[in-house]
Write a protein that holds these residues in place. Structure first.
Motif, PDB file in Angstrom:
ATOM      1  N   PRO A  36       0.830  -1.221   0.000  1.00 52.57           N
ATOM      2  CA  PRO A  36       0.000   0.000   0.000  1.00 52.57           C
ATOM      3  C   PRO A  36       0.856   1.260   0.000  1.00 52.57           C
ATOM      4  O   PRO A  36       1.950   1.291   0.574  1.00 52.57           O
ATOM      5  CB  PRO A  36      -0.815  -0.129   1.290  1.00 52.57           C
ATOM      6  CG  PRO A  36      -0.754  -1.565   1.652  1.00 52.57           C
ATOM      7  CD  PRO A  36       0.564  -2.075   1.162  1.00 52.57           C
TER       8      PRO A  36
ATOM      9  N   GLY B 266       1.647   4.953   1.258  1.00 53.95           N
ATOM     10  CA  GLY B 266       1.376   5.800   2.406  1.00 53.95           C
ATOM     11  C   GLY B 266       2.151   5.359   3.627  1.00 53.95           C
ATOM     12  O   GLY B 266       2.856   4.341   3.632  1.00 53.95           O
TER      13      GLY B 266
ATOM     14  N   LEU C  89      -1.939   4.603   7.583  1.00 58.90           N
ATOM     15  CA  LEU C  89      -2.796   3.673   6.841  1.00 58.90           C
ATOM     16  C   LEU C  89      -3.543   2.740   7.787  1.00 58.90           C
ATOM     17  O   LEU C  89      -4.719   2.423   7.570  1.00 58.90           O
ATOM     18  CB  LEU C  89      -1.952   2.846   5.875  1.00 58.90           C
ATOM     19  CG  LEU C  89      -1.403   3.542   4.640  1.00 58.90           C
ATOM     20  CD1 LEU C  89      -0.430   2.620   3.911  1.00 58.90           C
ATOM     21  CD2 LEU C  89      -2.523   3.973   3.702  1.00 58.90           C
TER      22      LEU C  89
ATOM     23  N   VAL D 139      -6.095   7.910  -2.283  1.00 49.05           N
ATOM     24  CA  VAL D 139      -4.912   7.097  -2.025  1.00 49.05           C
ATOM     25  C   VAL D 139      -3.744   8.024  -1.730  1.00 49.05           C
ATOM     26  O   VAL D 139      -3.381   8.846  -2.583  1.00 49.05           O
ATOM     27  CB  VAL D 139      -4.574   6.185  -3.227  1.00 49.05           C
ATOM     28  CG1 VAL D 139      -3.225   5.502  -3.001  1.00 49.05           C
ATOM     29  CG2 VAL D 139      -5.661   5.134  -3.429  1.00 49.05           C
ATOM     30  N   PRO D 140      -3.188   7.931  -0.502  1.00 48.13           N
ATOM     31  CA  PRO D 140      -3.666   7.122   0.620  1.00 48.13           C
ATOM     32  C   PRO D 140      -4.925   7.722   1.236  1.00 48.13           C
ATOM     33  O   PRO D 140      -5.182   8.917   1.079  1.00 48.13           O
ATOM     34  CB  PRO D 140      -2.488   7.151   1.590  1.00 48.13           C
ATOM     35  CG  PRO D 140      -1.816   8.447   1.307  1.00 48.13           C
ATOM     36  CD  PRO D 140      -1.949   8.677  -0.169  1.00 48.13           C
TER      37      PRO D 140
ATOM     38  N   ARG E 272     -10.869   5.007   1.692  1.00 46.97           N
ATOM     39  CA  ARG E 272      -9.840   4.489   0.800  1.00 46.97           C
ATOM     40  C   ARG E 272     -10.368   4.178  -0.602  1.00 46.97           C
ATOM     41  O   ARG E 272      -9.574   3.889  -1.491  1.00 46.97           O
ATOM     42  CB  ARG E 272      -9.157   3.273   1.422  1.00 46.97           C
ATOM     43  CG  ARG E 272      -9.978   2.033   1.555  1.00 46.97           C
ATOM     44  CD  ARG E 272      -9.230   0.997   2.386  1.00 46.97           C
ATOM     45  NE  ARG E 272      -9.946  -0.278   2.444  1.00 46.97           N
ATOM     46  CZ  ARG E 272      -9.602  -1.285   3.238  1.00 46.97           C
ATOM     47  NH1 ARG E 272      -8.554  -1.156   4.048  1.00 46.97           N
ATOM     48  NH2 ARG E 272     -10.277  -2.410   3.233  1.00 46.97           N
TER      49      ARG E 272
END
Length: 457
Positions: A377, A379, A384, A411-412, A407
């Motif tokens: 992911p 971030g 997150l 993003v993030p 989400r």
């Protein structure tokens, strides 16, 4: 410590389809069937299974629509739930055996015993409700309101308070001094566990819970020939006063009040051990889903899997998620601290090597050489995946809902602005879709650590 294993079995339906049932098992020796109360699941029996496993092979299924078991296909009454229990015994290959049930689990078992007395050698029941017409009128539809997810998580506020206050008042909505219970508490862990069980069941809880509330309480007449039954209830159990309502019972039935939950469990165990026992059996389980025990030194526990064990491809989910629909010719797992897999014994590792050892162990167990890793992911892992530990007021539920909703837009998700905006599918922000993601995020206690570990590969 006794090891509790977890399994699935498929129960045939009249139309040729199959209903999947999840069950827990512990111990060795003669089988003991254990039926949980509503709206809980078989996990509530874990401490009891660990103790009783010295005497029995304890088998505790999730009843239809609860835990990880499929609901019954049609609107059902108590007879359907009793029939479903006996169908499960057939699917597992269980002979006639003793059984234990608490509250609504006892209602299901007594109904099953009346319909199929040859399938049980006896029952130990914790509390058996005999409602008066006036009490049933109070319950009405108020006790089982619809439970549907809402767009902004409003349903979570109601759920937390409903579960919290059901130890304060009985029924939970009868907020009067006269309805207070002596065991009122604000035990965050207990409330959160029950909340998660309700989230798993969803609106299906009304079918299973409603069936036991509406069930006829017709104790067999004194001259009925049935297997032995013990009904006991401890001080503080709302159903202890119902012992006095049972009336005349068959010769092999008895009812007893006791002081504590431990006393009730001791009475039940002594009674169950004195019943005729069946030979030990190995229950049947499905071939396309289950749990595999893994011990790498860093991790020791059960890993949940689903798919084709011979596919040769292992797919892994991203941090904070869990296995979803498995594509053909693949097998998927829930990583430790995610989904239905066990968590790490201590703090989840933030380096990749311990995670890789678990993945390699699972791949080796199934003979898989092709491992498909998830994307990392984007971030800050701490932003997150913030701390979602349960708190006294249930705010962790709302925080998790806001995360899974945001989400889909940014993003993030924690950096809200035009530069972070992303295209989204309207289907992905429907309440039902968000509810699935929300459950996955709540279960993902190791999400931040996995995210950090992926960054170290």
């Amino acid at each position: 410590m006794t090891r509790i294993t977890r399994h699935y079995v498929d129960v045939p339906l009249p139309d040729g389809q199959r209903r999947r049932v999840h069950y827990r098992m512990a111990g060795s020796g003669p089988p003991l069937l254990m039926v949980h109360q509503s709206p809980r699941n078989s996990g509530e029996y874990a401490p009891l299974m660990e103790r009783w496993a010295d005497h029995f092979t304890c088998i505790a299924p999730d009843t239809p629509g609860f835990g990880q078991s499929d609901p019954l296909p049609d609107i059902a009454d108590i007879n359907d739930f009793a029939d479903a229990l006996v169908d499960l015994m057939d699917a597992l290959g269980l002979p006639a055996c003793p059984a234990y049930g608490f509250h609504s689990g006892g209602i299901i078992l007594v109904t099953a015993l009346k319909r199929y007395p040859e399938r049980f050698t006896g029952l130990a029941i914790g509390g058996y409700a005999i409602w008066t017409p006036q009490e049933m009128a109070v319950f009405g539809q108020s006790y089982l309101p619809p439970f549907q997810p809402s767009a902004y998580g409003e349903h979570l506020v109601w759920l937390w308070n409903r579960i919290l206050e059901q130890s304060w008042f009985f029924p939970w909505f009868d907020v009067r001094d006269a309805a207070r219970l002596p065991g009122a508490h604000a035990d965050v862990a207990r409330v959160d566990m029950a909340v998660r069980e309700m989230l798993d069941a969803g609106d299906a809880y009304r079918a299973g819970y409603g069936a036991v509330l509406r069930a006829a309480r017709d104790i067999p007449p004194p001259d009925a020939a049935t297997p032995p039954v013990l009904i006991s209830a401890y001080d503080g159990d709302p159903l202890q006063t119902h012992i006095d309502r049972l009336g005349d019972m068959p010769a092999l039935w008895r009812a007893q009040k006791c002081a504590t939950p431990a006393d009730h469990q001791a009475l039940s165990l002594d009674f169950l051990r004195a019943l005729p026992q069946a030979a030990a059996v190995t229950p049947v389980q499905t071939a396309d889903a289950g749990f595999v025990g893994i011990d790498t030194g860093d991790f020791c526990g059960l890993i949940h899997w689903r798919g084709d064990p011979g596919a040769g491809v292992l797919r892994l989910h991203a941090p904070g998620e869990e296995l979803a629909a498995v594509p053909p010719a693949a097998l998927a797992i829930d990583l430790p601290g995610h989904g239905l897999s066990d968590g790490w014994a201590g703090a989840a590792p933030t380096l990749w090597a311990p995670w890789q050892k678990v993945i390699d162990a699972v791949a080796g167990h199934f003979g898989i050489g092709d491992i498909r890793l998830p994307d990392t992911p984007k971030g800050d892992p701490a932003l997150l995946f913030p701390d979602l530990s349960p708190d006294r007021y249930g705010t962790h539920l709302i925080r998790a809902w806001q995360i899974v909703r945001a989400r889909h837009f940014f993003v993030p998700h924690h950096a809200v602005g035009a530069a972070q905006a992303i295209a989204f599918d309207p289907v992905h922000i429907t309440p039902d879709y968000l509810a699935r993601e929300h459950r996955a995020l709540l279960r993902a206690t190791a999400a931040r650590a996995l995210c950090e570990a992926l960054n170290t590969r």
